[in-house]
Design a protein around this motif. Structure first.
Motif, short mmCIF file in Angstrom:
data_model
loop_
_atom_site.label_atom_id
_atom_site.label_comp_id
_atom_site.label_asym_id
_atom_site.label_seq_id
_atom_site.Cartn_x
_atom_site.Cartn_y
_atom_site.Cartn_z
N GLY A 20 11.74 113.70 39.51
CA GLY A 20 10.60 113.75 38.64
C GLY A 20 10.81 114.38 37.15
O GLY A 20 11.22 115.43 37.39
N LEU A 21 10.45 113.75 36.17
CA LEU A 21 10.83 114.39 34.88
C LEU A 21 9.67 114.96 34.18
O LEU A 21 8.56 114.50 34.22
CB LEU A 21 11.46 113.16 33.93
N THR A 22 10.14 116.07 33.51
CA THR A 22 8.94 116.79 32.70
C THR A 22 9.33 117.49 31.37
O THR A 22 9.72 118.58 31.13
CB THR A 22 8.27 118.02 33.65
N PRO A 23 10.03 116.37 30.47
CA PRO A 23 10.55 117.06 29.27
C PRO A 23 9.10 117.54 28.48
O PRO A 23 8.11 116.86 28.46
CB PRO A 23 10.82 115.95 28.86
N LEU A 24 9.28 118.38 27.58
CA LEU A 24 8.20 119.26 26.79
C LEU A 24 8.74 119.72 25.51
O LEU A 24 9.51 120.80 25.98
CB LEU A 24 7.21 120.12 27.77
N CYS A 25 8.41 119.14 24.51
CA CYS A 25 8.69 119.95 23.24
C CYS A 25 8.31 121.22 23.09
O CYS A 25 7.19 121.61 23.52
CB CYS A 25 8.32 119.15 22.18
N ASP A 26 9.10 122.32 22.57
CA ASP A 26 8.75 123.46 22.52
C ASP A 26 8.21 123.73 21.14
O ASP A 26 8.97 123.69 20.12
CB ASP A 26 9.91 124.72 22.90
N ASN A 27 6.82 124.04 21.00
CA ASN A 27 6.12 124.45 19.87
C ASN A 27 4.85 125.15 20.33
O ASN A 27 4.72 125.32 21.16
CB ASN A 27 6.02 123.01 19.02
N PRO A 28 4.36 125.65 19.03
CA PRO A 28 3.11 126.56 19.50
C PRO A 28 1.95 126.02 19.93
O PRO A 28 1.36 126.47 20.78
CB PRO A 28 2.64 126.83 17.98
N PHE A 29 1.87 124.59 19.82
CA PHE A 29 0.84 123.79 20.78
C PHE A 29 1.15 123.74 22.24
O PHE A 29 0.32 124.09 23.04
CB PHE A 29 0.46 122.43 20.16
N THR A 30 2.23 123.26 22.56
CA THR A 30 2.60 123.11 23.96
C THR A 30 2.80 124.59 24.43
O THR A 30 2.84 124.60 25.99
CB THR A 30 3.95 122.56 24.01
N ARG A 31 3.05 125.70 23.83
CA ARG A 31 3.26 126.98 24.66
C ARG A 31 2.06 127.44 25.13
O ARG A 31 1.93 128.26 25.81
CB ARG A 31 3.79 127.84 23.36
N MET A 32 0.76 126.72 25.00
CA MET A 32 -0.40 127.06 25.60
C MET A 32 -0.91 125.90 26.79
O MET A 32 -2.05 125.94 27.03
CB MET A 32 -1.50 127.04 24.43
N LYS A 33 0.18 125.01 26.92
CA LYS A 33 -0.12 124.12 27.96
C LYS A 33 0.17 124.69 29.25
O LYS A 33 0.39 126.00 29.52
CB LYS A 33 0.73 122.90 27.69
N THR A 34 -0.04 123.92 30.39
CA THR A 34 0.02 124.55 31.72
C THR A 34 1.32 123.80 32.33
O THR A 34 1.66 122.77 32.07
CB THR A 34 -1.27 124.05 32.55
N TYR A 35 1.52 124.28 33.63
CA TYR A 35 2.68 123.55 34.31
C TYR A 35 2.21 122.68 35.32
O TYR A 35 2.77 122.48 36.69
CB TYR A 35 3.52 124.68 35.05
N THR A 36 0.99 121.93 35.06
CA THR A 36 0.38 121.11 36.21
C THR A 36 1.28 119.98 36.72
O THR A 36 1.25 119.94 37.91
CB THR A 36 -0.96 120.53 35.53
N LYS A 37 2.18 119.31 35.56
CA LYS A 37 3.01 118.23 36.31
C LYS A 37 4.12 118.86 37.22
O LYS A 37 4.31 117.91 38.09
CB LYS A 37 3.78 117.80 34.88
N TRP A 38 4.51 119.83 37.06
CA TRP A 38 5.44 120.30 38.06
C TRP A 38 4.82 120.68 39.62
O TRP A 38 5.34 120.26 40.51
CB TRP A 38 6.02 121.98 37.82
N VAL A 39 3.64 121.00 39.75
CA VAL A 39 3.01 121.21 40.73
C VAL A 39 2.54 119.84 41.15
O VAL A 39 2.60 119.60 42.64
CB VAL A 39 1.43 122.02 40.43
N GLU A 40 2.13 119.02 40.57
CA GLU A 40 1.79 117.49 41.07
C GLU A 40 3.09 116.74 41.68
O GLU A 40 3.08 116.37 42.84
CB GLU A 40 1.24 116.62 40.02
N TYR A 41 4.07 116.88 40.67
CA TYR A 41 5.41 116.26 41.51
C TYR A 41 5.98 116.83 42.84
O TYR A 41 6.11 116.12 43.70
CB TYR A 41 6.59 116.49 40.39
N THR A 42 5.67 118.32 42.80
CA THR A 42 6.26 118.90 44.05
C THR A 42 5.40 118.68 45.12
O THR A 42 5.88 118.46 46.17
CB THR A 42 6.25 120.43 43.72
N ALA A 43 4.03 118.81 44.86
CA ALA A 43 3.22 118.25 46.08
C ALA A 43 3.35 117.00 46.62
O ALA A 43 3.36 116.72 47.94
CB ALA A 43 1.63 118.40 45.72
#
Length: 366
Positions: free
Chosen positions: A261-284
């Motif tokens: 499962g891929l979780t690419p994410l650009c590193d910028n001020p907006f995304t630094r306030m996001k969450t790691y939800t996709k990693w939890v969902e994929y793993t579960a």
């Protein structure tokens, strides 16, 4: 404000829609609990109610009438900024009614890479004012991350009662799917604002499809278009644009049984306030994860719970991992151990109960 011990506590949920955020942070933690009754009002429903209000009735009066009819023990606003948002906040405040405002994204500064429509939608002055007012008057402003809370303060928002819980996503482990077929299938589940993120992983996707002629790639979610670079691969690439309920989405991930499962994410001020939800969902769902080497993933994915990749390295790292089943299984085992221990729905439920208590709600005795 309390209710009879025999009666369930009514929680009035305000939300733009029945979103994954609402499901993760309120609906699923309270699902099946006899002590709670959730009444939900979405943006569309509230717009219809406002449209049908008697002539001359102002919005604050209408919000008060709704509260008096529903008689909630607590109002939970899930990033809501639509019709009557500010009016519900003020009417709740006047009634001494506990009001929780939950935010898991920087909706005060939606970045251009999310698309012009989203920027225009969220940057409307009335929506921004509704968000600000709720953060300033809520009994508790419940933020998913410290970075998000700190940014709101830096914007000059007088957040009176802020709280950040220890986790910002939770999914109970689903049973592991049957062993995957010999031909690897890898994929990316993404909503409409992730076009730029997909571009990060695109060199790796192309390289993997070229190296492994039997491999297939699936793109699912609300992204509108398949990148042109993937069109030459024909039926080996599948794009499913759909919107489904959150529980169905989790079951669908498990059913797909991706090798990766891929979780690419650009590193910028907006995304630094996001969450790691996709990693939890994929793993579960039983999917090993390859993720951008982004600040939001570094702690939860430490010690091999995902393979973190720098932006320039997708073209080499992704194909190498797709061709290494043993490493993928080691990643998945480490991740599932961590998610099962630290990111359970039960743990998020206790976190939510703590928020309720902080807001002034007396919880039913178990």
């Amino acid at each position: 404000m309390t209710q009879s011990a025999a009666a369930p506590l009514t929680i009035l949920a305000l939300a733009t829609s029945v979103s994954p955020t609402l499901a993760i942070h309120l609906l699923r933690p309270l699902q099946g609990l006899a002590g709670f009754n959730i009444q939900m009002l979405t943006q569309d429903a509230l717009a219809q109610i406002a449209k049908g209000a008697p002539p001359g009735m102002d919005a604050p009066t209408l919000a008060g009438i709704i509260l008096d009819k529903v008689q909630p023990a607590l109002v939970f606003s899930s990033r809501y900024n639509g019709p009557l948002a500010a009016d519900f906040m003020q009417a709740s405040h006047q009634r001494g009614l506990p009001f929780v405002f939950h935010l898991d994204d920087n909706l005060m500064e939606v970045s251009a890479d999310q698309g012009a429509d989203k920027v225009a939608y969220y940057n409307h002055p009335k929506r921004l004012q509704a968000l600000r007012l709720q953060m300033e008057l809520a009994s508790v402003s419940y933020f998913s991350t410290e970075a998000l809370r700190d940014r709101m303060l830096a914007l000059g928002i007088a957040v009176a009662n802020s709280h950040v819980g220890p986790i910002c996503a939770a999914v109970d482990l689903l049973p592991l799917p049957a062993p995957a077929e010999a031909s690897p299938v890898f994929g990316y589940a993404a909503s409409g604002g992730h076009n730029e993120d997909l571009k990060l992983a695109l060199p790796g996707i192309v390289a993997a499809l070229e190296r492994f002629p039997e491999a297939r790639f699936e793109l699912i979610g609300s992204l509108e278009h398949l990148p042109e670079a993937l069109l030459p691969f024909g039926e080996r690439v599948r794009h499913e644009r759909r919107f489904i309920a959150y529980d169905d989405y989790l079951a669908d991930l498990q059913r797909r049984n991706w090798s990766l499962g891929l979780t690419p994410l650009c590193d910028n001020p907006f995304t630094r306030m996001k969450t790691y939800t996709k990693w939890v969902e994929y793993t579960a769902a039983g999917l090993p994860v390859i993720a951008s080497d982004h600040p939001i993933y570094r702690d939860c994915c430490a010690d091999g719970a995902a393979l973190l990749v720098r932006d320039a390295d997708w073209a080499t790292v992704l194909p190498d991992l797709l061709g290494d089943p043993a490493r993928r299984q080691a990643i998945l085992a480490k991740a599932r151990e961590r998610v099962g221990r630290d990111y359970s729905v039960a743990r998020l439920r206790e976190q939510l109960f703590d928020v309720f208590r902080r807001a002034g709600l007396a919880l039913p005795v178990a």
